[in-house]
Design a protein around this motif. Sequence first.
Motif, PDB file in Angstrom:
ATOM      1  N   ARG A   1       0.762  -1.385   0.036  1.00  0.00           N
ATOM      2  CA  ARG A   1       0.029   0.040  -0.052  1.00  0.00           C
ATOM      3  C   ARG A   1       0.870   1.444  -0.143  1.00  0.00           C
ATOM      4  NH1 ARG A   1      -4.943  -1.414  -1.637  1.00  0.00           N
ATOM      5  NH2 ARG A   1      -5.670  -3.171  -0.604  1.00  0.00           N
ATOM      6  N   LEU A   2       1.869   1.076   0.691  1.00  0.00           N
ATOM      7  CA  LEU A   2       2.546   2.570   0.902  1.00  0.00           C
ATOM      8  C   LEU A   2       4.221   1.897   1.070  1.00  0.00           C
ATOM      9  CD1 LEU A   2       2.967   5.490   1.346  1.00  0.00           C
ATOM     10  CD2 LEU A   2       2.554   5.389   3.698  1.00  0.00           C
ATOM     11  N   ILE A   3       5.139   2.797   0.508  1.00  0.00           N
ATOM     12  CA  ILE A   3       6.558   2.708   0.713  1.00  0.00           C
ATOM     13  C   ILE A   3       7.243   4.238   0.723  1.00  0.00           C
ATOM     14  CG2 ILE A   3       8.830   1.946   0.010  1.00  0.00           C
ATOM     15  CD1 ILE A   3       7.344  -0.330  -1.464  1.00  0.00           C
TER      16      ILE A   3
ATOM     17  N   ALA B   1       7.564   4.173 -10.987  1.00  0.00           N
ATOM     18  CA  ALA B   1       6.555   5.180 -11.354  1.00  0.00           C
ATOM     19  C   ALA B   1       5.276   4.540 -12.392  1.00  0.00           C
ATOM     20  CB  ALA B   1       7.169   6.438 -12.173  1.00  0.00           C
ATOM     21  N   SER B   2       5.871   3.534 -13.246  1.00  0.00           N
ATOM     22  CA  SER B   2       5.085   3.014 -14.070  1.00  0.00           C
ATOM     23  C   SER B   2       4.303   2.228 -13.633  1.00  0.00           C
ATOM     24  CB  SER B   2       5.955   2.357 -15.388  1.00  0.00           C
ATOM     25  OG  SER B   2       6.539   1.055 -14.651  1.00  0.00           O
ATOM     26  N   VAL B   3       4.486   1.308 -12.387  1.00  0.00           N
ATOM     27  CA  VAL B   3       3.689   0.478 -11.924  1.00  0.00           C
ATOM     28  C   VAL B   3       2.921   0.986 -10.609  1.00  0.00           C
ATOM     29  CG1 VAL B   3       4.580  -1.458 -13.064  1.00  0.00           C
ATOM     30  CG2 VAL B   3       5.378  -0.803 -11.023  1.00  0.00           C
ATOM     31  N   SER B   4       3.107   2.137 -10.060  1.00  0.00           N
ATOM     32  CA  SER B   4       2.510   2.568  -9.168  1.00  0.00           C
ATOM     33  C   SER B   4       2.151   4.233  -8.960  1.00  0.00           C
ATOM     34  CB  SER B   4       3.585   2.299  -7.886  1.00  0.00           C
ATOM     35  OG  SER B   4       4.608   3.341  -7.952  1.00  0.00           O
ATOM     36  N   GLU B   5       1.852   4.754  -7.882  1.00  0.00           N
ATOM     37  CA  GLU B   5       1.551   6.120  -7.803  1.00  0.00           C
ATOM     38  C   GLU B   5       2.798   6.687  -6.876  1.00  0.00           C
ATOM     39  OE1 GLU B   5      -2.345   6.420  -6.033  1.00  0.00           O
ATOM     40  OE2 GLU B   5      -3.355   5.765  -7.681  1.00  0.00           O
TER      41      GLU B   5
ATOM     42  N   LYS C   1       2.781   4.587  -3.783  1.00  0.00           N
ATOM     43  CA  LYS C   1       1.441   3.921  -3.207  1.00  0.00           C
ATOM     44  C   LYS C   1       1.130   3.052  -4.298  1.00  0.00           C
ATOM     45  CE  LYS C   1       0.041   8.124  -0.725  1.00  0.00           C
ATOM     46  NZ  LYS C   1      -1.107   9.261  -0.647  1.00  0.00           N
ATOM     47  N   GLU C   2       0.330   2.132  -3.661  1.00  0.00           N
ATOM     48  CA  GLU C   2      -0.473   1.071  -4.562  1.00  0.00           C
ATOM     49  C   GLU C   2       0.259   0.321  -5.374  1.00  0.00           C
ATOM     50  OE1 GLU C   2      -3.268   0.089  -3.739  1.00  0.00           O
ATOM     51  OE2 GLU C   2      -3.676   1.713  -2.139  1.00  0.00           O
ATOM     52  N   LEU C   3       1.506  -0.360  -5.043  1.00  0.00           N
ATOM     53  CA  LEU C   3       2.461  -1.077  -6.009  1.00  0.00           C
ATOM     54  C   LEU C   3       1.783  -2.036  -6.787  1.00  0.00           C
ATOM     55  CD1 LEU C   3       5.417  -1.146  -6.598  1.00  0.00           C
ATOM     56  CD2 LEU C   3       5.485  -2.932  -4.886  1.00  0.00           C
ATOM     57  N   PHE C   4       1.851  -1.916  -8.137  1.00  0.00           N
ATOM     58  CA  PHE C   4       1.249  -2.739  -9.241  1.00  0.00           C
ATOM     59  C   PHE C   4      -0.190  -2.728  -9.142  1.00  0.00           C
ATOM     60  CE2 PHE C   4       4.711  -5.913  -7.596  1.00  0.00           C
ATOM     61  CZ  PHE C   4       5.629  -5.443  -8.524  1.00  0.00           C
ATOM     62  N   PHE C   5      -0.607  -1.486  -9.056  1.00  0.00           N
ATOM     63  CA  PHE C   5      -2.074  -1.337  -9.260  1.00  0.00           C
ATOM     64  C   PHE C   5      -2.465  -1.198 -10.559  1.00  0.00           C
ATOM     65  CE2 PHE C   5      -0.701   2.926 -10.482  1.00  0.00           C
ATOM     66  CZ  PHE C   5      -1.697   3.600 -11.477  1.00  0.00           C
TER      67      PHE C   5
END
Length: 698
Positions: free
Chosen positions: A74-76, A125-129, A166-170
């Motif tokens: 969810r968050l790093i 950045a391409s797989v998360s916010e 945030k939201e890794l792999f969203f």
Amino acid sequence: MNDTTSSLSAAQPASGPTPPARRPIRDLPDELISQIAAGEVVERPASVVRELVDNALDAGATQITVRLSAGGVRLITVEDDGGGIPQEELPVALRRHATSKITNLNDLETVATMGFRGEALAAIASVSEMALLSRPAAQASAFLLDARSGELRPAARSTGTTVEVKELFFSTPARRKFLKTDATELAHCIESVRRHALARPDVGFAIWHEGKLVEQWRATFVPGQSDVQDAHDALARRLSDVLGEDFVTQSVAVQHRVGPVTVTGRAGLPDAARSRPDHQYCYVNGRFVRDKVLTHAARSAYEDVLHGHKQPIYALYVEIDPARVDVNVHPTKIEVRFRDSREVHQAVRHAVENALAAPRAAALAAAAAAPNPSTAGDGEHFKPQTPQAPVWNAQAAIKFEERGHRVEDLAALWAPRNAPSASPMAEPASDAAVGGLWVPSAQASANATVTAPTTPNAPGASATGWDGAQPAEVAAPSAASTTAPLASNPATAWPVGRDGQETAWPLGKAVAQLHGVYILAENAQGMVVVDMHAAHERIVYERLKAQVDSGARIASQPLLIPATFAATPQEVATAEESAEVLATLGLEVVPFSPKTLAVRAVPTTLAQGDPVELARSVLAELAAHDATTVVQRARNEILGTMACHGAVRANRKLTIDEMNALLRQMETTDRSDQCNHGRPTWRQLSMKELDALFLRGR
């Protein structure tokens, strides 16, 4: 009917796969390119943590804080106090292959930073916010960049950088399904930071999860304000903080330099070996790596001191010229390639071997400097002085070059010398040395021809480690010695040095023998239990190795009828090319025909084995590995067999003097804490442990 069937079959099209429609070759969109790259760089949340911490260290951070939620899914958030990124460079930092680490090929070949590929931020950045907040020291305020929208606005922050993911792999739900539980992902994230912390004791690290502090390691070293010794001490403190105090107490310092390679760190004692290789850390120029050369070198150093399939523990740091190592091998930079892997392998192996060689019993003498609290009221303490090992006259070495030498001839090494030559280290003539223990002249007449043992590395030292006694013909103790108490025997008195002061033996003085297997000794800390066969086996083994290293060959025995076997072309070629190497091992393998080899001689100690099987295995090793490594490994196995046969056997009664002689040899023999099979040779029972057994003081 036949005409109808044939007409139907003719009307049906021929069966077969339909060729796929051709697709034109075209450029992929930038976002898809980044997502493909993310599949290589970003495997799980721990991969993101690793890349961001790498960037923080390259920025010169001294404090790094990692905040996680849901195991990092969810968050790093990674915060640092490094140099920061200027406002105009923030958008550039998110572009693919944009970096400040390298500018040309020469920089790439000599890269010394943790990161250099310029892919991490764009891939993440391409797989998360992702959001990037940074402020250099020369900038009035910080700026926040939103990676999704590209919006850049002022924000409040001190000097440094904060990266929020945030939201890794969203955007790639299929990848998210492969993640494990939050607890598992959190453990991987902690391990990723732990690897960085072990390499940088000058940087503080903190890990938070769901608002709670999980791990914190404070900086233990300030660069530029401490000397080299302080740096080593700081590393030991960081290892203790991260891996536990047991790791430091159960390991020895490693410090070795050869040519362009420097190896430092700590190597675990054989007793601290684990069932899994989860405490093995290798670093190259500060970068954690998994490299077969390094792991094999470290494992090789433990070959004859580890029992069974145990895994050693260690933290090794290799420093080498960046131009001699290629770190651009793997997208995650977890693998490296050395220009001269043999050079690095030898350096690491010798570094660990040298660190493990020193007998640990010497540490007991240092511990004896402090008064023993359990005996403080007795008014008698062991003196903290460490005895100096004198250089005795060595007995002649085994002549391995003489063909037909048998293992039974090892008994010749036990024979007393006729007349020891004068030595500047010799004691007054009124005393005689019995098995390494100085006894008063009252006993000298009974032991006139017996001399003290040699030091372990003296040229031509006795292979057995004992002088003045025969293994098969040991004089039985006299009636007086069996009936009188040990305290009345002058040979058991605590040793007196040349200055008239008592000295402390690390392994103490022998008290008794238990069931013909163990020696019981008393030292400053309490009681020492010694497996006499295992201890003597190591002493013999080290002596035999020293003699072979001096140029002697392993004795071989010719076969009455040569053993022939069908050989492959590779085996025939190896036998012809490695004839000298085989002779060093005591083997003689010659071509009998273009497709047949004949074994004419085998090592004496292995004469009862299968010569064909032995020859095949050695030839296979020589074909697959470096000849030097094969020779050393095979030689050690043969010498280990010889040492086992030449060592004192169980159920053999020893005199007090012989027991003390063995203890003194153990104190000065390399790797004497384990036999060559990896079993321990001695154990210490402290007075505190003995008191606990009898509930004293409770």
